[in-house]
Scaffold this motif. Structure first.
Motif, mmCIF file in Angstrom:
data_model
loop_
_atom_site.group_PDB
_atom_site.id
_atom_site.type_symbol
_atom_site.label_atom_id
_atom_site.label_comp_id
_atom_site.label_asym_id
_atom_site.label_seq_id
_atom_site.Cartn_x
_atom_site.Cartn_y
_atom_site.Cartn_z
ATOM 1 N N ARG A 105 2.618 -8.483 3.016
ATOM 2 C CA ARG A 105 1.712 -9.562 2.534
ATOM 3 C C ARG A 105 0.680 -9.048 1.897
ATOM 4 O O ARG A 105 0.036 -8.344 2.076
ATOM 5 C CB ARG A 105 1.482 -10.674 3.612
ATOM 6 C CG ARG A 105 2.901 -11.286 4.151
ATOM 7 C CD ARG A 105 2.655 -12.702 4.855
ATOM 8 N NE ARG A 105 2.689 -13.543 3.945
ATOM 9 C CZ ARG A 105 2.580 -14.972 4.738
ATOM 10 N NH1 ARG A 105 2.452 -15.033 5.968
ATOM 11 N NH2 ARG A 105 2.415 -15.922 3.632
ATOM 12 N N THR A 140 -3.294 -8.831 1.075
ATOM 13 C CA THR A 140 -4.724 -8.792 1.959
ATOM 14 C C THR A 140 -5.449 -10.128 1.716
ATOM 15 O O THR A 140 -6.245 -10.445 2.564
ATOM 16 C CB THR A 140 -5.351 -7.561 1.632
ATOM 17 O OG1 THR A 140 -5.324 -7.157 0.104
ATOM 18 C CG2 THR A 140 -5.089 -6.279 2.395
ATOM 19 N N TYR A 144 13.147 0.769 11.474
ATOM 20 C CA TYR A 144 12.088 -0.398 11.132
ATOM 21 C C TYR A 144 11.987 -1.430 12.289
ATOM 22 O O TYR A 144 10.770 -1.692 12.540
ATOM 23 C CB TYR A 144 12.799 -1.129 9.965
ATOM 24 C CG TYR A 144 12.046 -2.473 9.792
ATOM 25 C CD1 TYR A 144 10.924 -2.172 8.964
ATOM 26 C CD2 TYR A 144 12.383 -3.590 10.182
ATOM 27 C CE1 TYR A 144 10.061 -3.343 8.874
ATOM 28 C CE2 TYR A 144 11.404 -4.739 10.084
ATOM 29 C CZ TYR A 144 10.316 -4.671 9.249
ATOM 30 O OH TYR A 144 9.532 -5.884 9.111
ATOM 31 N N PRO A 146 -5.189 -0.316 4.966
ATOM 32 C CA PRO A 146 -4.096 -1.028 5.775
ATOM 33 C C PRO A 146 -3.045 -1.616 4.836
ATOM 34 O O PRO A 146 -3.574 -2.482 3.805
ATOM 35 C CB PRO A 146 -4.962 -1.803 6.806
ATOM 36 C CG PRO A 146 -6.239 -1.925 6.177
ATOM 37 C CD PRO A 146 -6.570 -0.784 5.218
ATOM 38 N N ARG A 147 -1.898 -1.723 5.395
ATOM 39 C CA ARG A 147 -0.884 -2.846 4.623
ATOM 40 C C ARG A 147 -1.529 -4.164 4.845
ATOM 41 O O ARG A 147 -1.979 -4.702 5.722
ATOM 42 C CB ARG A 147 0.461 -2.679 5.221
ATOM 43 C CG ARG A 147 1.293 -1.487 4.624
ATOM 44 C CD ARG A 147 2.351 -1.071 5.758
ATOM 45 N NE ARG A 147 3.119 -2.174 6.309
ATOM 46 C CZ ARG A 147 3.655 -2.060 7.442
ATOM 47 N NH1 ARG A 147 3.875 -1.149 8.183
ATOM 48 N NH2 ARG A 147 4.484 -3.316 7.667
ATOM 49 N N GLY A 148 -1.205 -5.256 3.761
ATOM 50 C CA GLY A 148 -1.664 -6.413 3.850
ATOM 51 C C GLY A 148 -1.413 -7.112 5.333
ATOM 52 O O GLY A 148 -2.141 -7.741 5.643
ATOM 53 N N GLU A 149 -0.176 -7.009 5.624
ATOM 54 C CA GLU A 149 0.183 -7.739 6.753
ATOM 55 C C GLU A 149 -0.632 -7.460 8.191
ATOM 56 O O GLU A 149 -0.809 -7.997 8.928
ATOM 57 C CB GLU A 149 1.771 -8.325 6.916
ATOM 58 C CG GLU A 149 2.200 -6.474 7.331
ATOM 59 C CD GLU A 149 2.594 -5.664 5.943
ATOM 60 O OE1 GLU A 149 2.004 -6.405 5.047
ATOM 61 O OE2 GLU A 149 3.556 -4.957 5.855
ATOM 62 N N PHE A 157 -3.610 -5.979 7.890
ATOM 63 C CA PHE A 157 -5.160 -6.437 7.745
ATOM 64 C C PHE A 157 -4.983 -7.931 8.035
ATOM 65 O O PHE A 157 -6.067 -8.194 8.642
ATOM 66 C CB PHE A 157 -5.157 -6.242 6.126
ATOM 67 C CG PHE A 157 -6.580 -6.577 5.858
ATOM 68 C CD1 PHE A 157 -8.083 -6.219 6.243
ATOM 69 C CD2 PHE A 157 -6.781 -7.909 5.047
ATOM 70 C CE1 PHE A 157 -9.259 -6.612 6.105
ATOM 71 C CE2 PHE A 157 -8.089 -8.363 4.707
ATOM 72 C CZ PHE A 157 -9.204 -7.546 4.927
#
Ligand SMILES: [Mn+2]
Ligand SMILES: [Mn+2]
Ligand SMILES: [Mn+2]
Ligand SMILES: [Mn+2]
Lengths: 286, 286
Positions: free
Chosen positions: A106, A108, B27, B68-71, B73
């Motif tokens: 997703r 940020t 995963y 950091p990856r969106g999810e 963060f």
């Protein structure tokens, strides 16, 4: 409604493409280019603050990248901070450029909402489809927003990708929000925000091929949604050339020329305000 | 000070390493692993809320990655949101893992502060060195925080990299904040937050080599800073094994075992609270 309330004022912008830069540019050129977009966004933010707008709509493609670099995200966050501290409510939907290519990742941008920034709403494809009722701080007008983030063709199985199926997905998303808003009372206006291509929309010279292969919705479908939802304004994003699609729906266009194909486009945002009982749309040039 | 104020309570945590996962994991395993860290952080957040802490200190290495990856963060942002809505003030400094490798890029964490999240402060190596005066919501105690984010050895030209030069950089950063805080009155406590290695600190079995080649500060230097700044508590991050360095300074340790070398470590956070006029430190096990 008390007559001393101010008139409703809204900014509609889209396709900010923050962080975009052409490949092969020198570092300094890249930074200057990125700053051009921020300068334009800042100008729009200043306009919204100066005019005491109630709402600031971003119809998708906030960032050029699903994982914006920290300093790009932070500059955007700062501008959002300036709006929300003045009680301007920001409603942003995800476009194709700022949506990660899978359903796990997703953007940020959602973090700002989750951290509790009041007056900031971000709706992406994974958000629960629910109508958003917000009251304007200045005008006290109560608006319901229906959000239609970009729907990737890949979300539809390959054999089923057609205009009809695409419209069906969008219809379902819209309809679910509509059903959930039936019991909401004292609504002054209903608005939709979508990131999509309307068939027959004008493109900038040379960039047409990019949109040609995309799934589109028909103008008649858009008209249908407007009637169905009794929509007062339909804020569109995705096509970078500013244009009105019908008496209720407009593309604001992008805030800066993204590539050479857009060289002769006029860039700006749309200013929507109450006037003689209705809503007037005005294109504000940058 | 009114006697009906509650006692000062602070959480000190560090080395959250959100988003860390060993390479080659499936995963599902990765996601489970990442969630272990979030579960532990959430437990600490719940503890802080339940105990009505005034402050929540994060002494660096919030994320395992400068971008950091969106999810990741977003989950962090959500937990920050839970703290700040309860008026718990969060003070976070940058560690080596969450600092981008150059001076142009910045971590998205700053975006939360820039967007106007009240009660959230993030200090990285590029932040202006200024003391942070914050009043506890529950205890009304006024605390000055001095922040020392991780200083990369690369920030010092190669020929000059030595303990003495490293200590000098840290001293200058500390001293500048100290000078700027001289005129601040009615201060109840002074606290420092740093992400660095103290020479002689214990490491977890097997991981010693990682720290061996790093620039360190001497214990005597740390003691000097404590005296110089009249520091009541020195919150340390970077070493993942919880330990007290002296009567004022402690490493909270990481919140979860990062690798097999830390297998036998006890993980938790430090709870600091007023007790008989002074501050008591207690290690809270997860
Ligand atoms: Mn676009
Ligand atoms: Mn688009
Ligand atoms: Mn660490
Ligand atoms: Mn570290």
């Amino acid at each position: 409604m008390a007559s001393n309330h101010r008139k409703l004022k809204i900014i509609h912008t889209a396709d900010l493409h923050l962080g975009v830069a052409l490949q092969g540019m020198s570092y300094e050129k890249r930074e200057r280019r990125i700053n051009d977009f921020f300068k334009n966004l800042e100008e729009i933010v200043n306009f919204a603050i100066k005019n005491e707008c109630d709402f600031f709509i971003i119809a998708g493609d906030i960032f050029s990248n699903p994982l914006p670099r920290g300093e790009i995200f932070n500059k955007f966050s700062y501008l959002i901070g300036r709006l929300v501290e003045r009680n301007i409510k920001v409603v942003a939907v995800a476009g194709n450029h700022d949506t990660p290519p899978n359903l796990i990742q997703r953007n940020t941008t959602l973090g700002l909402q989750l951290a509790g920034i009041r007056n900031f709403k971000y709706i992406d494809y994974r958000s629960k489809p629910e109508p958003l009722l917000l009251e304007g701080y200045y005008s006290k007008r109560r608006i319901i927003f229906y959000a239609i983030p970009f729907i990737y063709p890949e979300a539809i199985s390959e054999g089923e990708r057609s205009i009809v199926e695409y419209e069906k997905r969008i219809y379902d998303l819209f309809d679910e929000q509509l059903s959930n808003s039936m019991n909401i009372e004292d609504v002054d206006y209903r608005m939709a925000i979508a990131h999509l291509t309307v068939e027959g929309a004008k493109y900038s010279e040379k960039v047409e091929p990019t949109y040609t292969y995309e799934l589109k919705v028909r103008k008649s479908f858009l008209n249908h949604l407007v009637k169905l939802g009794d929509i007062d304004y339909f804020a569109l994003g995705h096509i970078h050339l500013h244009q009105d699609i019908n008496s209720k729906a407009s593309y604001s266009g992008s805030i800066e020329r993204i590539n050479f194909g857009e060289m002769s486009d006029e860039k700006g945002c749309i200013f929507i305000y109450e006037d003689k009982g209705g809503l007037t749309r005005e294109f504000i040039r940058l």
